[in-house]
Design an enzyme around this catalytic site. Structure first.
Site, PDB file in Angstrom:
ATOM      1  N   SER A  11       0.873  -1.157   0.000  1.00  0.00           N
ATOM      2  CA  SER A  11       0.000   0.000   0.000  1.00  0.00           C
ATOM      3  C   SER A  11       0.918   1.216   0.000  1.00  0.00           C
ATOM      4  CB  SER A  11      -0.894  -0.055   1.253  1.00  0.00           C
ATOM      5  OG  SER A  11      -1.700   1.096   1.348  1.00  0.00           O
ATOM      6  N   THR A  58      14.869   5.778  -1.767  1.00  0.00           N
ATOM      7  CA  THR A  58      15.103   4.872  -2.895  1.00  0.00           C
ATOM      8  C   THR A  58      15.338   5.710  -4.142  1.00  0.00           C
ATOM      9  OG1 THR A  58      12.792   4.761  -3.602  1.00  0.00           O
ATOM     10  CG2 THR A  58      13.499   3.173  -1.908  1.00  0.00           C
TER      11      THR A  58
END
Length: 118
Positions: A11, A58
């Site tokens: 999610s 990231t």
């Protein structure tokens, strides 16, 4: 009964921290939360959980450029209660926990440093 295994779906913080311009992501994240709960019932005793990351360091943020990414991460670190941006290891730890905890099902683990509180 023996352990039946598990699924983990992803999610995201957009499901709980609504921001203008993120409707598509928010709806998709919310659907993943509901999917985990629904499948936990449908597939029992197989366990199904969701992991909901917040801002994680990231390559997804590289498009902001080096300085833009650093500025955004500094802002998010100052704003969330954990006072830092998440790491891939934070998310991996949550996934491992969700996969291996034999008494956890139908839950969403929020790995977001408390971002929705800010």
């Amino acid at each position: 009964m023996t352990e039946a295994g598990s699924f983990v779906v992803f999610s995201g913080v957009a499901a709980v921290k609504i921001t203008a311009g993120t409707l598509g992501v928010a709806v998709t994240n919310g659907a993943a939360d509901v999917l985990a709960r629904s499948l936990a019932l449908e597939l029992a005793p197989i366990r199904v959980n969701a992991v909901s990351p917040g801002v994680i360091d990231t390559g997804a943020w590289d498009a902001l450029g080096e300085q833009g990414k650093a500025d955004y991460f500094a802002e998010m670190s100052a704003r969330n209660p954990a006072r830092r941006v998440g790491t891939a290891a934070d998310v991996a730890d949550a996934v491992l926990y969700a996969m291996t905890s034999t008494f956890l099902t139908g839950q969403t683990l929020h790995i977001d440093g408390g971002e929705p509180l800010s």
